[in-house]
Design an enzyme around this catalytic site. Structure first.
Site, PDB file in Angstrom:
ATOM      1  N   LYS A 160       0.844  -1.208   0.000  1.00  5.50           N
ATOM      2  CA  LYS A 160       0.000   0.000   0.000  1.00  5.50           C
ATOM      3  C   LYS A 160       0.876   1.254   0.000  1.00  5.50           C
ATOM      4  O   LYS A 160       0.648   2.200  -0.759  1.00  5.50           O
ATOM      5  CB  LYS A 160      -0.938  -0.019   1.215  1.00  5.50           C
ATOM      6  CG  LYS A 160      -2.030  -1.063   1.102  1.00  5.50           C
ATOM      7  CD  LYS A 160      -2.757  -1.324   2.421  1.00  5.50           C
ATOM      8  CE  LYS A 160      -3.731  -2.494   2.271  1.00  5.50           C
ATOM      9  NZ  LYS A 160      -4.360  -2.910   3.536  1.00  5.50           N
ATOM     10  N   GLN A 180      -4.263  -1.367   9.699  1.00  2.38           N
ATOM     11  CA  GLN A 180      -4.292  -2.724   9.137  1.00  2.38           C
ATOM     12  C   GLN A 180      -4.932  -3.703  10.125  1.00  2.38           C
ATOM     13  O   GLN A 180      -4.647  -3.701  11.316  1.00  2.38           O
ATOM     14  CB  GLN A 180      -2.860  -3.165   8.789  1.00  2.38           C
ATOM     15  CG  GLN A 180      -2.773  -4.495   8.074  1.00  2.38           C
ATOM     16  CD  GLN A 180      -3.422  -4.504   6.689  1.00  2.38           C
ATOM     17  OE1 GLN A 180      -3.473  -3.488   5.989  1.00  2.38           O
ATOM     18  NE2 GLN A 180      -3.951  -5.641   6.282  1.00  2.38           N
ATOM     19  N   ASP A 199     -11.004   3.010   4.486  1.00  4.22           N
ATOM     20  CA  ASP A 199     -11.360   1.589   4.527  1.00  4.22           C
ATOM     21  C   ASP A 199     -12.879   1.403   4.513  1.00  4.22           C
ATOM     22  O   ASP A 199     -13.364   0.296   4.251  1.00  4.22           O
ATOM     23  CB  ASP A 199     -10.848   0.973   5.842  1.00  4.22           C
ATOM     24  CG  ASP A 199      -9.647   0.083   5.645  1.00  4.22           C
ATOM     25  OD1 ASP A 199      -9.489  -0.460   4.547  1.00  4.22           O
ATOM     26  OD2 ASP A 199      -8.878  -0.061   6.618  1.00  4.22           O
TER      27      ASP A 199
HETATM   28  N1  GUN Z   1      -6.968  -6.672   6.401  1.00  7.61           N
HETATM   29  C1  GUN Z   1      -7.445  -7.403   5.351  1.00  7.61           C
HETATM   30  N2  GUN Z   1      -8.111  -6.617   4.495  1.00  7.61           N
HETATM   31  C2  GUN Z   1      -8.066  -5.362   4.997  1.00  7.61           C
HETATM   32  C3  GUN Z   1      -8.571  -4.113   4.546  1.00  7.61           C
HETATM   33  O1  GUN Z   1      -9.230  -3.974   3.510  1.00  7.61           O
HETATM   34  N3  GUN Z   1      -8.293  -3.046   5.348  1.00  7.61           N
HETATM   35  C4  GUN Z   1      -7.603  -3.164   6.507  1.00  7.61           C
HETATM   36  N4  GUN Z   1      -7.403  -2.059   7.234  1.00  7.61           N
HETATM   37  N5  GUN Z   1      -7.124  -4.307   6.952  1.00  7.61           N
HETATM   38  C5  GUN Z   1      -7.356  -5.405   6.189  1.00  7.61           C
END
Ligand code: GUN
Length: 293
Positions: free
Chosen positions: A52, A96, A119
């Protein structure tokens, strides 16, 4: 013949459009900013956060990567979130998931400024999705799946979509998104899960199957009818001695088994994954643009 839905190529199209929007914002003196927060050292989470951050930099965004130790307290994490909420250079914040067990994840999500919740996990954004209010943020994986279907010219309107899994990250939001009125919506959605009875009869009546249950190779040829469209959200590590890392990544769908029956299917990796990151970037640009209004 089976049509492979290539997430990488479709994500590239998204980036072409995003680069233009980013250039336009920069010409007005604004650089979209994304903060990615990782607590602990889970290897998969670390890899996601790294990709990311890398993509943010490639697009020329202001990227903040915060890596906090596994013993970070709730108060410490809330303090960091409050700082990022106040930081005018940061338009999007992602913490995350999953965090270590001393962290109350729901409380951390509630502490995010919903205008920076790229998110789409904050209750205000969940409500906006249910309401069809487009100023909200939709979680990145469902948004990426919808875009894959649209770009692949799959008929969503009137289709029977069966979603396997009811998580807040994928199952529930993709169901809401595809049943909305209008473009990319108007589907008839069934959400199936671990307690669903007669699962195969339900999935066999689907025009589109979206597998998001986190079980390697769960979906077999017997689950689907000829001509089905299959979207595989799974990213499961399975042991593989022939691989240098000792494992390989496989989806929730037994690809070799199901693909011959499918009109179109996503591979793992290279299907939904690249779209999830592209939608995170897209949500960050949206957050930045909305902050200027
Ligand atoms: N862990 C797995 N998928 C995601 C996501 O889309 N966002 C976040 N913050 N954590 C994740």
């Amino acid at each position: 013949m089976t049509n492979l839905i290539d997430g990488k190529t479709i994500a590239e199209k998204v980036y072409v459009d995003l680069r233009e929007k980013i250039a336009e914002l920069k010409s007005r003196g604004v650089t979209p900013g994304l903060a990615v927060v990782l607590v602990g050292d889970d290897p998969a989470s670390r890899a996601y956060v790294r990709s990311k951050d890398k993509m943010s930099r490639e697009l020329g965004l202001h990227s903040v990567k915060l890596e906090l130790p596994a013993n970070t307290t709730q108060q410490e994490l809330l303090g960091k979130v409050a700082e990022l909420n106040r930081d005018p250079k940061v338009h999007g914040i992602l913490v995350q998931s999953p965090p270590p067990k001393q962290i109350d994840e729901a409380a951390v999500i509630r502490a995010l400024d919903p205008r920076k919740d790229v998110d789409g996990f904050h209750p205000e954004n969940v409500a906006k999705l249910a309401l069809g209010d487009e100023t909200g943020f939709v979680p990145c994986t469902p948004l990426g799946i919808q875009r894959l279907l649209i770009e692949s010219k799959i008929d969503i309107s009137g289709a029977h979509v069966v979603v396997l899994g009811r998580s807040m990250i994928v199952g529930k939001p993709i169901a809401l998104l595809l049943m909305q009125k209008g473009k990319g919506g108007d589907a008839t959605v069934t959400v199936a899960h671990s307690r669903t009875k007669n699962l195969e009869a339900i999935t066999r009546s689907a025009d589109i199957v979206i597998a998001a249950i986190g079980r390697a190779h769960f979906v077999k040829a017997g689950h689907v009818r000829d001509g089905v469209v299959v979207i595989d959200v799974g990213i499961n590590r399975v042991e593989d001695a022939t691989n240098a890392r000792g494992y390989r990544l496989v989806g929730d769908v037994d690809f070799e088994n199901v693909a011959p029956k499918a009109k179109a299917i996503t591979p793992v990796p290279g299907g939904v994954g690249p779209m999830t990151i592209a939608m995170l970037m897209s949500n960050t640009v949206k957050a930045c643009r909305q902050s200027l209004k």
